[in-house]
Design a protein around this motif. Sequence first.
Motif, mmCIF file in Angstrom:
data_model
loop_
_atom_site.group_PDB
_atom_site.id
_atom_site.type_symbol
_atom_site.label_atom_id
_atom_site.label_comp_id
_atom_site.label_asym_id
_atom_site.label_seq_id
_atom_site.Cartn_x
_atom_site.Cartn_y
_atom_site.Cartn_z
ATOM 1 N N THR A 195 -83.384 48.926 -30.150
ATOM 2 C CA THR A 195 -84.766 48.632 -30.538
ATOM 3 C C THR A 195 -84.939 47.151 -30.847
ATOM 4 O O THR A 195 -85.930 46.526 -30.435
ATOM 5 C CB THR A 195 -85.167 49.474 -31.759
ATOM 6 O OG1 THR A 195 -85.067 50.865 -31.425
ATOM 7 C CG2 THR A 195 -86.594 49.167 -32.186
ATOM 8 N N GLU A 196 -83.983 46.564 -31.538
ATOM 9 C CA GLU A 196 -84.069 45.145 -31.876
ATOM 10 C C GLU A 196 -84.025 44.286 -30.615
ATOM 11 O O GLU A 196 -84.753 43.290 -30.501
ATOM 12 C CB GLU A 196 -82.937 44.753 -32.831
ATOM 13 C CG GLU A 196 -83.005 43.311 -33.306
ATOM 14 C CD GLU A 196 -84.316 42.962 -33.981
ATOM 15 O OE1 GLU A 196 -84.807 41.821 -33.760
ATOM 16 O OE2 GLU A 196 -84.872 43.811 -34.701
ATOM 17 N N GLN A 197 -83.187 44.653 -29.666
ATOM 18 C CA GLN A 197 -83.120 43.899 -28.410
ATOM 19 C C GLN A 197 -84.421 44.037 -27.620
ATOM 20 O O GLN A 197 -84.895 43.070 -27.021
ATOM 21 C CB GLN A 197 -81.926 44.372 -27.580
ATOM 22 C CG GLN A 197 -80.586 43.923 -28.141
ATOM 23 C CD GLN A 197 -79.407 44.551 -27.422
ATOM 24 O OE1 GLN A 197 -79.517 45.653 -26.849
ATOM 25 N NE2 GLN A 197 -78.269 43.887 -27.440
ATOM 26 N N LYS A 256 -87.331 44.372 -28.907
ATOM 27 C CA LYS A 256 -88.288 43.503 -29.588
ATOM 28 C C LYS A 256 -88.080 42.043 -29.176
ATOM 29 O O LYS A 256 -89.052 41.309 -28.943
ATOM 30 C CB LYS A 256 -88.151 43.661 -31.102
ATOM 31 C CG LYS A 256 -88.647 44.998 -31.634
ATOM 32 C CD LYS A 256 -88.450 45.102 -33.140
ATOM 33 C CE LYS A 256 -88.956 46.427 -33.676
ATOM 34 N NZ LYS A 256 -88.732 46.573 -35.142
ATOM 35 N N GLN A 257 -86.826 41.641 -29.077
ATOM 36 C CA GLN A 257 -86.541 40.265 -28.659
ATOM 37 C C GLN A 257 -86.963 40.028 -27.213
ATOM 38 O O GLN A 257 -87.520 38.965 -26.886
ATOM 39 C CB GLN A 257 -85.050 39.973 -28.838
ATOM 40 C CG GLN A 257 -84.598 39.920 -30.284
ATOM 41 C CD GLN A 257 -83.118 39.581 -30.407
ATOM 42 O OE1 GLN A 257 -82.650 38.577 -29.880
ATOM 43 N NE2 GLN A 257 -82.367 40.422 -31.084
#
Length: 400
Positions: free
Chosen positions: A189-191, A193-194
Amino acid sequence: MFNKLKEQPADSLLALIKAFHADPRQTKIDLGVGVYRDQQGKTPVMRAVKKAERFLLETQDSKRYLGPEGDLTFVNLLKPIIFGATSSLLDHIVGIQTPGGSGALRLGAELIAKANPNAQAWLGTPSWPNHAPIFGSARLAVKDYRFVDLATQKIDFDRVVEALSLANAGDIVLLHGCCHNPTGIDFTTEQWKQITAFLVERALIPFIDLAYQGLGDSLEQDAEPTRLVLSAVDEAMVAYSCDKNFGLYRERVGALYLVSRNSRELQIAESNLASLARVNWSMPPDHGAAIVRAILESAELTEIWKDELREMCSRVNGNRAALAAAHPDLAFIAKQRGLFSNLAISKEITAALRLKQGVYMADSGRMNIAGMQPDDVDVIVKSLHAEGALNTRSAARPHS
């Protein structure tokens, strides 16, 4: 005329299928072709599909042309499943029926080439082998970069960012919405977002290939990355396939969706889609889309389909868990999602697995996890051991 043509190599996967069927060994295992198989080793017609076909048999009163846009009721019924039932995006999306997800990708590539012939298509590797040829055949420049390091079974995110930093505004970034083919490894999920922030900052256009929704974790969870990206960008494209999650492989059921915040530009782009579809296949095949429409128009059939899809998803993830538990070197498989995982092995090893062990997988080391049976685990692990594909110092754990 024909004497100027050069003979083309046979498709490696089709050749693999042919070799498997010709193999007389009763113990052979097919991990090649990307289809789901049930406990009997068959690729079944889903119960919801059978009921929908009976309904169509009794009620369908014409086989007239639908037009190049295809069945727009089918296209629109899929929207809330893909983009969310309450999404504000629904007013900024148009779609068209296509012959499978492949047709959606090709039509999208043709639209890109018409709108911006200088656009480059950025493709993380390894990827589905047909991705690059589809974009290349549409006369687009394909720029590839390493997405996954198969040796570590991890995303090389630094390489992803490094490659996309070289992209120009208006370039296309192909993204697997979920259940990455062939690795089974998706962005966190963080990737995501990036990646989304990078797309916005660089004015890059995401082209999301969503071919396995519902076969990773669930319909909703598998759609979250796509919805995250689309909520932030001004323009995007989504190629969708119903071949796997409705089990309609041979019917070729897909759709292409365009997203734009500019309603006038979206209307113009939609007219170009219809024009391009007309000269590519004129009208898409109806039967598969009619089946999906009949299912989604019926609350009863929709629930039957969702129950079946949950069963399929659970079975695939159960296969993953069993294979991962059988040997430490395969533990990574449990964390991956979708039909496939990709071992870091050579063509020589995959050839030996076929010839000596009767275990068939693609030359790239891609395995169709959805095609195996739990009882196959011990044979697969022993075969990988025998051909040096696993660390022989690590003892295999018997499967129970």
